[in-house]
Every structure is written in C-alpha cells, then in structure tokens.
Design a protein around this motif. Structure first.
Motif, PDB file in Angstrom:
ATOM      1  N   GLY A   1       0.741  -1.119  -0.070  1.00  0.00           N
ATOM      2  CA  GLY A   1      -0.067   0.006  -0.104  1.00  0.00           C
ATOM      3  C   GLY A   1       0.923   1.279   0.084  1.00  0.00           C
ATOM      4  O   GLY A   1       0.214   2.463  -0.065  1.00  0.00           O
TER       5      GLY A   1
ATOM      6  N   TYR B   1       3.432   4.313  -1.084  1.00  0.00           N
ATOM      7  CA  TYR B   1       3.740   5.141  -2.292  1.00  0.00           C
ATOM      8  C   TYR B   1       5.336   5.123  -2.556  1.00  0.00           C
ATOM      9  O   TYR B   1       5.937   5.065  -1.561  1.00  0.00           O
ATOM     10  CB  TYR B   1       3.226   6.420  -2.302  1.00  0.00           C
ATOM     11  CG  TYR B   1       1.672   6.350  -2.331  1.00  0.00           C
ATOM     12  CD1 TYR B   1       1.029   6.577  -3.677  1.00  0.00           C
ATOM     13  CD2 TYR B   1       0.880   6.593  -1.088  1.00  0.00           C
ATOM     14  CE1 TYR B   1      -0.348   6.528  -3.791  1.00  0.00           C
ATOM     15  CE2 TYR B   1      -0.689   6.185  -1.268  1.00  0.00           C
ATOM     16  CZ  TYR B   1      -1.067   6.483  -2.656  1.00  0.00           C
ATOM     17  OH  TYR B   1      -2.660   6.364  -2.749  1.00  0.00           O
TER      18      TYR B   1
ATOM     19  N   GLU C   1       7.639   6.915  -0.559  1.00  0.00           N
ATOM     20  CA  GLU C   1       7.888   6.244   0.973  1.00  0.00           C
ATOM     21  C   GLU C   1       8.801   5.220   1.090  1.00  0.00           C
ATOM     22  O   GLU C   1       8.903   4.802   2.082  1.00  0.00           O
ATOM     23  CB  GLU C   1       6.494   5.911   1.679  1.00  0.00           C
ATOM     24  CG  GLU C   1       5.364   6.978   1.659  1.00  0.00           C
ATOM     25  CD  GLU C   1       3.788   6.451   1.824  1.00  0.00           C
ATOM     26  OE1 GLU C   1       3.449   7.073   2.839  1.00  0.00           O
ATOM     27  OE2 GLU C   1       3.499   5.642   1.339  1.00  0.00           O
TER      28      GLU C   1
ATOM     29  N   MET D   1      -2.573   7.800 -18.219  1.00  0.00           N
ATOM     30  CA  MET D   1      -2.347   7.020 -17.089  1.00  0.00           C
ATOM     31  C   MET D   1      -0.634   7.298 -16.785  1.00  0.00           C
ATOM     32  O   MET D   1      -0.411   6.975 -15.597  1.00  0.00           O
ATOM     33  CB  MET D   1      -2.383   5.336 -17.260  1.00  0.00           C
ATOM     34  CG  MET D   1      -3.996   5.030 -17.657  1.00  0.00           C
ATOM     35  SD  MET D   1      -4.140   3.414 -18.214  1.00  0.00           S
ATOM     36  CE  MET D   1      -4.322   2.751 -16.738  1.00  0.00           C
ATOM     37  N   VAL D   2       0.165   7.720 -17.579  1.00  0.00           N
ATOM     38  CA  VAL D   2       1.272   7.933 -17.151  1.00  0.00           C
ATOM     39  C   VAL D   2       1.638   9.523 -17.336  1.00  0.00           C
ATOM     40  O   VAL D   2       2.247   9.905 -15.930  1.00  0.00           O
ATOM     41  CB  VAL D   2       2.402   7.309 -18.141  1.00  0.00           C
ATOM     42  CG1 VAL D   2       3.796   7.481 -17.870  1.00  0.00           C
ATOM     43  CG2 VAL D   2       1.910   5.702 -18.066  1.00  0.00           C
TER      44      VAL D   2
ATOM     45  N   PRO E   1      -0.712  12.074 -14.877  1.00  0.00           N
ATOM     46  CA  PRO E   1      -0.271  11.910 -13.328  1.00  0.00           C
ATOM     47  C   PRO E   1       0.808  12.031 -13.001  1.00  0.00           C
ATOM     48  O   PRO E   1       1.026  12.751 -12.042  1.00  0.00           O
ATOM     49  CB  PRO E   1      -0.833  10.422 -13.292  1.00  0.00           C
ATOM     50  CG  PRO E   1      -1.582   9.713 -14.646  1.00  0.00           C
ATOM     51  CD  PRO E   1      -1.286  10.636 -15.618  1.00  0.00           C
ATOM     52  N   SER E   2       1.837  11.857 -13.764  1.00  0.00           N
ATOM     53  CA  SER E   2       3.047  12.373 -13.362  1.00  0.00           C
ATOM     54  C   SER E   2       3.333  13.522 -13.436  1.00  0.00           C
ATOM     55  O   SER E   2       4.391  14.451 -12.693  1.00  0.00           O
ATOM     56  CB  SER E   2       4.207  11.596 -14.404  1.00  0.00           C
ATOM     57  OG  SER E   2       4.167  10.308 -14.238  1.00  0.00           O
TER      58      SER E   2
ATOM     59  N   GLN F   1       1.011  15.248  -1.051  1.00  0.00           N
ATOM     60  CA  GLN F   1       1.194  13.895  -1.524  1.00  0.00           C
ATOM     61  C   GLN F   1       0.573  12.822  -1.004  1.00  0.00           C
ATOM     62  O   GLN F   1       0.317  12.828   0.389  1.00  0.00           O
ATOM     63  CB  GLN F   1       2.641  13.789  -0.938  1.00  0.00           C
ATOM     64  CG  GLN F   1       3.721  14.679  -1.577  1.00  0.00           C
ATOM     65  CD  GLN F   1       4.384  14.305  -2.649  1.00  0.00           C
ATOM     66  OE1 GLN F   1       3.925  13.459  -3.676  1.00  0.00           O
ATOM     67  NE2 GLN F   1       5.256  14.992  -3.110  1.00  0.00           N
ATOM     68  N   PRO F   2       0.312  11.591  -1.708  1.00  0.00           N
ATOM     69  CA  PRO F   2      -0.575  10.732  -1.056  1.00  0.00           C
ATOM     70  C   PRO F   2       0.411   9.816  -0.029  1.00  0.00           C
ATOM     71  O   PRO F   2       1.544   9.543  -0.327  1.00  0.00           O
ATOM     72  CB  PRO F   2      -1.014   9.784  -2.343  1.00  0.00           C
ATOM     73  CG  PRO F   2       0.227  10.313  -3.286  1.00  0.00           C
ATOM     74  CD  PRO F   2       0.597  11.567  -3.013  1.00  0.00           C
ATOM     75  N   SER F   3      -0.450   9.374   1.079  1.00  0.00           N
ATOM     76  CA  SER F   3       0.424   8.301   1.983  1.00  0.00           C
ATOM     77  C   SER F   3      -0.391   7.254   2.046  1.00  0.00           C
ATOM     78  O   SER F   3      -1.774   6.943   1.851  1.00  0.00           O
ATOM     79  CB  SER F   3       0.439   9.085   3.055  1.00  0.00           C
ATOM     80  OG  SER F   3       1.175  10.271   3.155  1.00  0.00           O
ATOM     81  N   HIS F   4       0.335   6.297   2.316  1.00  0.00           N
ATOM     82  CA  HIS F   4      -0.585   4.868   2.366  1.00  0.00           C
ATOM     83  C   HIS F   4      -1.306   4.684   3.839  1.00  0.00           C
ATOM     84  O   HIS F   4      -0.765   5.482   4.582  1.00  0.00           O
ATOM     85  CB  HIS F   4       0.652   3.689   2.437  1.00  0.00           C
ATOM     86  CG  HIS F   4       1.408   3.533   3.693  1.00  0.00           C
ATOM     87  ND1 HIS F   4       2.498   4.374   3.956  1.00  0.00           N
ATOM     88  CD2 HIS F   4       1.209   3.070   4.816  1.00  0.00           C
ATOM     89  CE1 HIS F   4       2.913   4.161   5.103  1.00  0.00           C
ATOM     90  NE2 HIS F   4       2.423   3.250   5.725  1.00  0.00           N
ATOM     91  N   VAL F   5      -2.239   3.896   3.471  1.00  0.00           N
ATOM     92  CA  VAL F   5      -3.313   3.605   4.908  1.00  0.00           C
ATOM     93  C   VAL F   5      -3.056   2.172   5.207  1.00  0.00           C
ATOM     94  O   VAL F   5      -2.649   1.593   4.152  1.00  0.00           O
ATOM     95  CB  VAL F   5      -4.782   3.891   4.482  1.00  0.00           C
ATOM     96  CG1 VAL F   5      -5.075   5.414   4.480  1.00  0.00           C
ATOM     97  CG2 VAL F   5      -5.199   3.258   3.317  1.00  0.00           C
TER      98      VAL F   5
END
Lengths: 342, 661
Positions: A159, A161, A164, B261-262, B265-266, B338-342
């Motif tokens: 999960g 990114y 990270e 898709m590439v 988003p980048s 920035q996205p982070s994992h859950v």
C-alpha cells in the motif's frame, strides 16, 4: 544447444537532419570521422549481436558509448536508422504500432536506471500497471502483482507510495513491475547505478537469485565492469557506438581484441575471473595425482592449495584426464603482474 | 556536459567581436542619432502622422465584420458568442444559488454560512493542517461578520465557475500543443502575446461581442485565465522524465494510455500549480472585470474608489486580499499534497475521515439552522464594520502626512519625473528602433533583431508613439526605483534562512493580491497623477525583483561559495566577487518580470489619471472601440515582449557561459 532469442544485425542509429538518407548515400561503412564531418552524431554504429535464450548479455561502456541507445533500439523505444532487430525470429522493426504494443504487453519487461515509477500509484498498483493496460481484470492483476511483490521481497509494503520507499526498495518495485507480465526478454538499463554501493551489491545478488528461478533472456546495461563480471554470461564492450569486443569475461581479460578493452580489463581482480585452464602449463600425459584441481575452477578457489604446494599442482578436466600443471610462480604471475599470459 | 560547454566557449572565441566592441556597435547608432537629433530631418525624430498605418481601422473592420456580417447559416457570429456566453449563466446560477442566493423557484435556501465555514475549514485541514483550516474558516467567518457576505460570495462563485472552465480549456490547449508540434509552434507565440496583454484589452472585445454585465465579466475572467494554464500544462507534460514515458511504453501502453495513465498523473504537481495560477488570475480579473459590470467585491470597491470613499474601499480591499490569500493557500496546499499509504485493514472511517467529517458538518449545520435562523445568515444587527477605523486612519494620514507627502510628490515631479519624461520625448524614434535592433542582433542574431524591430515599428506606426513613450518613461522610472530598493532588500534577505523565509512569505502574499488593490493606498497617499501611478507600479513590481534576487543569490552552487570562503574572501568579497556575478542572470530575469509587472500596473493606473497609453485603452473601453483597444493592447504587449525577448536571450546565453544552465 540453446537458440537465439534476440538479435540485431548491422544496427545503426545516427542523429541529425536526415540520417537514413545520409547512410544510404555512403559507399561502404562510413567511419566515425565521415559521420561527424557529415553533421551527424553517431550513437550506434553497425552493431551485430545475438542473445541466447536464458543468457545474460551485459552491454558495458562509459557514458556516451551508445549502450543505452542500443538497448532502446532493441526494445524499439528508439527507432534505429538502419539494420534489423530480430525477436524470436521476426524483425520487430517491421511490426506495426499495435503489434509492438502486443509484444511489449506479453514478452518484454524493462527496468530503468531512475526506477521510473508512477508517483501517484501504490506499490501494488505500480506493479499491476502493465497488467492493467493490457486489460487484465482487477482481481487477477492484483493477485499476480502480490505474487511478484512477494517475489522481490516487498511483502507488506503493497500500500506504500514510491516516495515512501528507499532507493533500493523503489528499484525492487521497478523489477517487480517489469516481471509482472512474465516477459521472455528482460531489459535492464543500469538498474543499480543510482544505488549506494552496499545496496547495489545486495541488489545484484537479488537479481542473480531471481534469474536462477526465472531463467529469462536478459540484456543488462552497466558502466561498472565489476558488476558486469558478477552478473554476465557474456559481455559486450562498447565505445563510440561500436561493440569493441563480445565474449566471456575471461576471454576479454585474456584475449583483449583492442587496446581499449585491454585498458579496461587491466585492473580487474583476476583471481575471481580467470580459470585454472587460462594460466596452466601443458603437461605430458600421465596419471594425475589425487590432489589435482579442475581446469575450470577459478584461481581464487585453488590459490591456497597451489601456493602452499612445493611442486606444480596437476590440472584435470571434467573427465579426470590430466590436461596441465599449475605452478606457484605462474599463479603469482597471473594474479599480480600487469601482463596477462596470452 | 563539460564537452558541450567547452565547445560553446570555443565557438564564442571564434567570433571576432569582443564584448566591448559589441556593446559599442550596439550603442553607436543610438548615440549618433540621439546626439544628431537637432540635425535630423523631422521624420527621423517624430513619427510622421501620415506614416501611421491604420491598424485600428483594419481591426475595427474585422471586428465589425465579425459582429454584423458573419453569418453561419441560421445565426451570426454575434449570436454564437452570445450563445456561448449564455452557457456560463447556468453553472453561475447554480453556484451562486448554493453559496448566497438560494433557489427561490424550488424554495431551497442557500447553504448556511456555518456550513460553508465548516466545509472551508475541513478543506484546509484535509489539504494541509489545522492552521490552514483556521485560515479558511476564519476567512469565511470574516465575510459573514463584517458584512461582506453577499459581495464576497458572488465574487467567489465567479471564481469557482470560471476557474474550472478556464482550467479545462487551457489544459486541452496544452495537451494538444504537446502532442502536435505544428499546433505548439502556432500557439506558444500567441500565448506569449496574450499573457502580455493588459487586463483591459480583454475587456473591450468582451464588451463588443457579449455586452456588459455580470455574465460578460465572468467570460472575461475565463478567457484571461486560460493562457497560464495552457502554458503550465505544456511545461508540466514536457517535464515528465523520458524514462517514465518509456516505462509506460514498455508496459504496453497505447498512446492514449501513455497520456492518460502515465504523463498526466506524473505531471500532477505542475498541473495543480497551473490550477493555482488560474484561480489567482480569475480573482484578479473578476475585480477588474467590474469595469464591464461584474458584480461582487470588485464592483463595490470600484464604486467606493470613484466616490473617493477610501475607508470603505479599504474595507473591501481587505476582504479581497483575505480571499486571495485563502484561495492561494488552499490551491497551493492541494498542489503539494502527497498521497500516503493507509493500513490495509483500515475501516471506512479511517480511509475517508474528511468525507465523514464533511457529512457531519452538513448535518450539524442543517440541524442548527432548524433551531436558530442565525445559523443560516449572520444577524445583520451584529455585523461589524471596520470602515470607521479605516476612515480614521485615512484622516490621520491626510492630516499628519499631507505636508511631507506634498513636498515629496512635488520634488519627485519636478526633479525626477518631468526631466526624465522630457528626455524620453527628446529621443528620436529612429534612435530607439536602432538601439533595440542592434541589441537584438548582438544578443540573438538576425532573427531576434528582426523580431524586436518589428515590435517597435508596430508601436511607431500604430499612431501612438508619444503615448507609448509616456508609458515607457513611467515604467523605466518605476523599474529603476524598484531595482534600487529591491536589490538591497533581496541581498539582505538572502543572508539567512530565516530572513529568506520571511521575505518569500511576504512576496508570496503580496503577489496574490489582485493588482487593482494596490491603487487604494496610493490614492490615499498621493491622490491622483503620475506620482501616484508610479508609486502603485513600484509597490506592485517590487515583488519579482526581490524574489529573483533572493533566488539567484541562494542558488549559487554551495561548492563555489565554499571555494571562495577557503580562498579567504570576506563577506563583502564573497558577495561581489562570487555570489553577485553568478546570480546576475537570475536577477536580470527578475528585472524582466519587474518590467512585465510594471506594464500591467501602468495600464491599470490609468484609473487614477495618467496620460499614457493606458488612458487611451481606458477610453477605448468606455467607447467600446474594440479595434483601438486591441491595437493599443498589442502596443503594450509588444513593449513587454521586446524587453522580455532581449533580457531572456541575454540571461540564457550568460547562464550557459557560466555553466549554470
């Protein structure tokens, strides 16, 4: 005997205004000076090579030698100026865009120097990406991605990114992504040069472990000769767009074809590269002693025995027949003198 | 890398002219024509009236033809533009209904102010932290408590409608430009011109083709905000690493998959920075669009300023500024998030905490509304006004500072402005054309020389040479003063991390203010006239020179600075021998930006009575003279582009020679 998986014949890549016209207008094979005077930048010049199924071919050269361009021509990321690229017996330069996409979706995988991960996707989604674009349904592609993620030792990080993860971990993701579709040919473009030396070594081991399991046909680019020796079955040394020599590491060291190759291989630690056969003296036929060493053993593995022996040690082939003797002096000469016995 | 610099420097040495002779060649024709001005024939000094090319008439013929005669079957071009304009009324009505007006037709009230505040706060928290939450909730509360609710929500709804539309159109143009080289070579020069056109130039054609009113203002806002998005889309997509694109290709992406898709988003971050720009441009334009009848805070501000009610104008100014800061911070936070994992076993609530909180806010505020009407609308009897405070401040300023300000103003006029203006007006136009062309030739060869010469000749033959000279003189004075003030500030601020942080924050904040706002304090201090106009320009155009000076000085490679320190440089030597020379190209780019900012502001300053080209544009707006407005706008744009082309060419070649680019 294994068969040819991937090959290129008389492959050229020039940069300039009309490279193919220029090349057609040349009487024979133009020299590098002719090309430069003509206003063109040569990247790959007349390269012909073959990669066997299950073989690791390392293309090695300094920056600007054309090795990355060669790789990209083989993967057809760059359109070559002239020549053929044969993949499984057909010329992929003649393939349509659609066919090329199809080949890449099923038979090719590539690992990049700076990982080239998609920053907005998790590890799992990055690995599943090649499956997603070819239309595999979600459940199937995620199951497969989990499998590959586990294979490269990132279980539990699915999960996360990319930002990270550490550099080494990011490259593991890159490797996993390139393996997701189960490719036949695996391209690696300086996969470990962006990593710290310790991690690099660890990743090389990891790579060899994977290859032992998967037995892919591999084209591996590097500028690091030590790395080349560690992973290669055969090595192609490139300079100015030309393959200077192609052969096993041992051949390059013992029979360098050009001064450039000789210069390159001079400081390589010979004990892990040369086999006993390369430095032994011939012997007349007699029954070998029981202490005899094998001809294909590396010098490092027999050094202790040879150096502690007063007399030359017998050398035998795989069948147990005497093929030569190895004396303490010739071992020392082979290891520590600059000149390598021819 | 090193090989190319080596080759470049060798090639440079091949050229016969040394820097000194080169600058002489550039200056000689200019000096000759300047000194010989009295002996030159009249046509070489002043642009002869009968040489004027009727660009304005041509443009008007085109405009009239489009407006009156172009018919596509059943409808005319004007019907088309008006019809397209109609399309914006729907989203505008919906957003305005949600935020402030309600939907009387179906008996629905607008969102309660408490709900908007709560949602704004949540958005801030979600995008960054509790501080941003406080800022955005506080901003909404301010509008409610200080009686700016209706005006600010109308302004906000224009921004909320115009920004996505402009963003999408700009995005589309950007993608097309990246994918189709012919389109790029067409659209990039056009974007350059469009981005250098003054705000008013956008308003005039809108007034002609769509009319005057709130809707027209919204359309002008959309159009004005398209170019920056298109530009940042091109930049962002081109900035995607080649390796990432190749990774997409090797995964077997089709062209569409690669893009969607590439690449997109980048490029997410650059694209969102573009969105930030779009939002800020929309806010700046919606204030100025009040000249064609856009309602909201800007309209009220304009009205108060015209009535010279400075206190109330300031109150509106503060509301606009607050809104600008909040919108800027929110969209910036969105860009850098920035996205982070859950955790894989996270519950729905853990995965979407903000969605849940938003639902809570909506329900809670509806519940409160049922209990008390105060939750729906802030009670008018509790509305506070800061106008008395501002009025008192203005009165105090006028009483105590009047004397010294008058002295300063007169001194400025007598000893600085008028002499420089006279000097400018004494320069033969041929001398200026010669100077610009020679500079273009020296910096970028024949092509650049012809381009900039073309710009100057257009201005000369358009028939507004003298007005343009006044504009040029005001901009020159303002830019010089900006450099004199801004350079030391930048040097001072680059000395420590902390100072840099403070200066950057101030620059960022001031830059978000719609340019029109800067007129308020200036009118307060200097009333109207050239001094007031130049002061407004200086305040506004100071920002880029400070910012670029700091950036340039701080970005000098640390190794080179360390080399200087170990060679035994004092701090002063370090600054003048190492930092400044290396930062100079960047500083020049800052001056370039300062010129652009100054040109934008000098046109807006027409509002306070200048005699330059801006005043003419202003008049064209009043008389709906689209052709004149367009030609004058192009004159301003070409002035800016001349400076821009020359300075950019210089800075790029200089950077390359220093090995910095």
């Amino acid at each position: 005997m294994s068969e040819t998986k991937l090959a290129c014949r008389n492959l050229w890549k020039l940069y300039g205004s009309d490279p193919s016209g220029f090349l057609r207008g040349q009487p024979g094979t133009p020299s590098i000076e002719t090309i430069r005077v003509g206003g063109y930048i040569p990247a790959v010049r007349d390269v012909t090579l073959e990669v066997m199924t299950g073989e690791i071919l390392v293309v090695m050269g300094l920056s600007g030698s054309g090795k990355s361009t060669l790789l990209r021509c083989l993967a057809r990321l760059i359109e070559p100026t002239a020549g053929e690229v044969m993949f499984e017996g057909r010329d992929i330069l003649a393939a349509s865009e659609r066919e090329m996409i199809d080949i890449r979706r099923h038979k090719m995988g590539m690992v990049f120097q700076h990982f080239a991960l998609l920053p907005h996707r998790t590890v799992l989604d990055n690995v599943a990406f090649p499956l997603q674009v070819r239309g595999t349904d979600r459940q199937k592609r995620e199951a497969r991605a989990r499998e590959v993620v586990e294979l490269v030792g990132l279980k539990g990080r699915e999960g996360y990114y990319p930002r990270e993860l550490s550099g080494g971990q990011q490259q593991r993701v890159g490797i996993a992504r390139s393996l997701a579709v189960g490719p036949d040919v695996w391209f690696l473009d300086e996969p470990f040069s962006a990593l710290d030396p310790l991690i690099r070594r660890e990743m090389q081991d990891e790579f060899l472990r994977l290859q032992q399991m998967l037995n892919k046909t591999i084209v591996f680019i590097t500028h690091d000769f030590d790395e080349a020796i560690r992973v290669a079955d055969r090595i192609a040394i490139m300079k100015d767009g030309v393959v200077e020599q192609l052969g096993t590491a041992e051949e390059l060291v013992t029979h360098p074809a050009t001064p450039y190759v000789a210069e390159f291989t001079r400081n390589v630690p010979h004990d892990r590269l040369l086999s006993v056969r390369a430095v032994m003296a011939p012997a007349s036929s007699r029954t070998p002693e029981t202490t005899a060493v094998r001809a294909h053993a590396l010098l490092a593995s027999v050094a202790r025995q040879v150096l502690s022996s007063e007399r030359p040690v017998d050398v035998v082939d795989d069948a147990g027949m005497l093929v030569g003797t190895l004396s303490r002096d010739s071992l020392i000469d082979a290891l520590y003198s600059a000149e390598v016995p021819a | 890398m090193s090989a190319t610099t080596l080759i470049a420097s060798e090639q440079h040495q091949d050229k016969p002219s040394t820097p000194l002779t080169k600058s002489l060649i550039v200056l000689l024709p200019f000096l000759f024509l300047l000194l010989a001005a009295s002996m030159l024939p009249d046509w070489a000094v002043q642009v002869p009236k009968n040489w004027t090319v009727p660009f304005v008439d041509w443009a008007n013929v085109l405009v009239e033809h489009l407006r009156d005669d172009t018919v596509f079957g059943l409808f005319s071009f004007r019907d088309l533009t008006r019809g397209a304009a109609e399309l914006i009324t729907w989203p505008l009505a919906i957003v305005e209904g949600l935020l402030v007006a309600g939907f009387p037709a179906i008996g629905l009230p607008a969102m309660p102010w408490l709900m908007i505040m709560g949602l704004a706060g949540l958005l801030g928290w979600h995008l960054r932290d509790w501080r941003l939450a406080l800022l955005s909730a506080g901003c909404v509360a301010y509008m409610a408590i200080f009686g700016k609710w209706e005006l600010s929500m109308i302004t906000l709804s224009v921004v909320l409608v115009a920004a996505p539309i402009a963003g999408l159109i700009g995005f589309g143009i950007g993608i097309l430009a990246v994918k189709r080289p012919w389109f790029e070579s067409l659209v990039v020069p056009l974007l350059n011109v469009l981005q250098s056109l003054p705000h008013f130039s956008y308003l005039i054609p809108i007034a002609v083709f769509i009319g005057v009113g709130h809707k027209a203002g919204a359309i002008a806002t959309v159009i004005f905000a398209i170019p920056p998005m298109a530009r940042l889309t091109i930049l962002g997509l081109k900035g995607v690493a080649e390796e990432v694109r190749e990774a997409g290709k090797m995964a077997g992406c089709t062209r569409f998959q690669t893009l969607w898709m590439v690449e997109i988003p980048s490029a997410r971050q650059s694209l969102l920075v573009g969105v930030n720009q779009v939002i800020m441009q929309c806010l700046a334009m919606v204030v100025i669009a009040s000249f064609v009848g856009a309602r909201g805070l800007g309209h009220d501000l304009l009205f108060r300023l015209q009535a010279l009610k400075i206190g109330q104008a300031l109150e509106n100014g503060v509301a606009i500024v607050l809104m600008a800061i909040t919108l800027d911070q929110l969209s910036r936070a969105a860009a850098y998030k920035q996205p982070s994992h859950v955790a894989p076993d996270a519950s729905w609530l853990q995965r979407f905490p903000f969605l849940a909180a938003a639902a809570l806010v909506v329900l809670g505020s509806l519940l409160l509304t049922a209990i008390t009407p105060y939750a729906q609308n802030w009670p008018s009897q509790f509305t506070l006004s800061t106008a008395p405070f501002w009025d008192a401040l203005v009165r105090w300023v006028t009483v105590t500072l009047y004397g010294p300000l008058q002295v300063l103003r007169n001194a400025m006029l007598l000893y600085v402005l008028i002499p420089i203006r006279d000097l400018f007006q004494g320069i033969p136009w041929t001398a200026i054309a010669a100077l610009v062309a020679a500079a273009g030739w020296a910096l970028g060869g024949l092509r650049l020389a012809l381009t900039v010469l073309g710009f100057v000749l257009f201005i000369a033959f358009a028939g507004y040479w003298e007005r343009s000279l006044i504009t040029a003189y005001m901009v020159t004075v303002a830019v010089l003063i900006c450099v004199i003030i801004g350079l030391p500030i930048g040097i001072w601020a680059s000395r420590s991390e902390r100072r840099t942080g403070i200066a950057k924050l101030l620059c960022d904040t001031f830059q978000t203010f719609p340019s029109f706002i800067y007129l308020i304090p200036v009118i307060m201090l200097f009333k109207v006239g050239d001094v007031a106009a130049i002061s407004a320009i200086i305040i506004y155009a100071l920002i880029p020179i400070v910012r670029y000076t700091i950036f340039g000085l701080r970005n000098v490679p640390a190794e080179i600075v360390e080399a200087g320190i170990t060679s035994g440089c004092t701090r002063r030597q370090l600054l003048w021998n190492i930092r400044m020379p290396l930062a100079f190209p960047e500083i020049m780019l800052g001056i370039n930006q300062t010129i652009m900012f100054a040109l934008f502001m000098v046109i807006i300053a027409a509002f306070i009575g200048t005699k330059d080209i801006g005043q003419e544009i202003f008049r064209a707006l009043t008389f709906n003279d689209a052709g004149k407005g367009l030609v004058l706008g192009l004159c301003v744009a070409f002035m800016g582009l001349t400076a821009d082309q020359l300075i950019t060419a210089w800075a790029t070649s200089r950077k390359r020679r220093l090995g910095l680019a």
